[in-house]
Design a protein around this motif. Structure first.
Motif, PDB file in Angstrom:
ATOM      1  N   ALA A   1       0.827  -1.209   0.000  1.00 32.67           N
ATOM      2  CA  ALA A   1       0.000   0.000   0.000  1.00 32.67           C
ATOM      3  C   ALA A   1       0.863   1.262   0.000  1.00 32.67           C
ATOM      4  O   ALA A   1       0.526   2.259  -0.660  1.00 32.67           O
TER       5      ALA A   1
ATOM      6  N   LYS B   1       0.175   4.055  -2.990  1.00 31.88           N
ATOM      7  CA  LYS B   1      -0.735   5.109  -2.517  1.00 31.88           C
ATOM      8  C   LYS B   1      -0.716   6.376  -3.363  1.00 31.88           C
ATOM      9  O   LYS B   1      -1.686   7.135  -3.346  1.00 31.88           O
TER      10      LYS B   1
ATOM     11  N   ILE C   1      -6.562   3.664  -1.628  1.00 30.22           N
ATOM     12  CA  ILE C   1      -6.277   2.482  -0.824  1.00 30.22           C
ATOM     13  C   ILE C   1      -7.297   2.374   0.307  1.00 30.22           C
ATOM     14  O   ILE C   1      -7.610   3.351   0.974  1.00 30.22           O
TER      15      ILE C   1
ATOM     16  N   PHE D   1      -4.154   5.657   5.738  1.00 27.97           N
ATOM     17  CA  PHE D   1      -4.972   4.931   4.777  1.00 27.97           C
ATOM     18  C   PHE D   1      -6.404   4.829   5.292  1.00 27.97           C
ATOM     19  O   PHE D   1      -6.640   4.812   6.510  1.00 27.97           O
TER      20      PHE D   1
END
Length: 323
Positions: A25, A29, A34, A54
């Protein structure tokens, strides 16, 4: 387009699945939305890695979260509890499926498979699949801060500082047994012990053993990196922390704790600056002075295991799936 990570992490199942999903992630990103889908994840992990970084949603154990998906989305599925039926239900939404797989299980439904065991090959997969196979060290899943911190390291002639981390699931008796052996070795000046949140009962007893022992908990990524870089060798379990320490060129004495770690353990033992010591239950039988000498005599750091790794490998994969 969104990338959803369906994963959990806690003291029962370990933190490795969660941390490696975070690592992907962190790479993606800047290009993708995400969102983490969680069922039973430790609050400290959420605070450290997701909060203000996130999006995340908690879900019951059934798959009601699938209603969030569209045909333009990608789901990353990581966890030993997920079945082929879970994969099929994700695919039924029209979303693409990326399966993180350690055991070469049935991957016939997936659009892509990531297996970062160092010597994994397509021949390991027996089930028929049209999935993109992303295998080996080229798809290493470690945290972004570790990727940015790699530097050359000279193998010392003598071990003065030890980094000790047996994962987040406890192993207090085994940790204490290792420390009691290490303090008997002439020349060791510092033992840096990194432990998880549940490691409490043995802390007072361990600190009483010797003033060279320092115990660390709840460290930031950069603080862990500093511990590793300040150490001459590491004693670790075959898990994500082993990959991260190895990426930073730390020579390792390696154990495994459960059958689930055997594949990782065997692949890591093929690396020249790793010396496998077997099952952690047998720690009391190990002559650590001899094993440290053998490890340092290997004089092998940075032998090219990760030379072809790049975060762009993951970006290229997800860009291909998003077409």
């Amino acid at each position: 387009m969104s990338v959803y990570f369906r994963v959990d992490g806690n003291f029962e199942i370990g933190m490795g699945h969660f941390v490696r999903c975070v690592s992907i992630a962190q790479i993606l990103k800047t290009k993708y939305n995400i969102c983490f889908i969680l069922h039973n994840t430790n609050e400290q992990l959420i605070s450290n890695y997701l909060l203000d970084k996130f999006n995340y949603k908690n879900t019951s154990f059934n798959n009601e979260w699938l209603s969030l998906l569209t045909k333009n989305d990608i789901v990353v599925l990581d966890g030993y509890k997920f079945t082929i039926q879970d994969q099929k239900e994700i695919k039924a939404t029209g979303a693409k499926l990326v399966l993180i797989d350690d055991f070469t299980h049935d991957v016939s439904v997936a659009d892509a498979v990531i297996n970062h065991q160092l010597y994994a090959t397509a021949a390991d997969y027996k089930s028929k699949t049209n999935a993109i196979l992303c295998l080996g060290a080229n798809y290493l899943m470690i945290r972004n801060s570790f990727i940015k911190s790699k530097k050359n390291k000279v193998v010392p002639s003598q071990c003065k500082s030890v980094f000790l981390c047996l994962g987040g699931s406890g192993l207090e008796a085994e940790t204490k047994a290792i420390i009691e052996k290490l303090i008997l070795i002439n020349g060791i000046e510092k033992i840096s012990l990194l432990v998880g949140e549940t490691f409490e009962g043995s802390k007072p007893d361990i600190l009483k053993i010797d003033n060279r022992i320092k115990i660390y908990q709840s460290l930031s990524d950069l603080e862990v990196i500093d511990l590793i870089n300040d150490s001459d060798i590491g004693i670790v379990i075959a898990s994500t922390i082993a990959y991260e320490a190895l990426y930073l060129n730390l020579p390792l004495l390696l154990f495994f704790d459960t059958p689930l770690q055997v594949n990782f353990y065997n692949s890591l033992c093929k690396v020249q600056n790793v010396l496998g010591l077997g099952l952690i239950d047998d720690v009391k039988d190990i002559d650590f002075l001899n094993q440290i000498e053998v490890l340092l005599d290997l004089n092998a750091v940075g032998k090219g295991v990760f030379d072809n790794f790049s975060p762009n490998n993951f970006i290229d994969l997800f860009d291909k799936l998003s077409v």
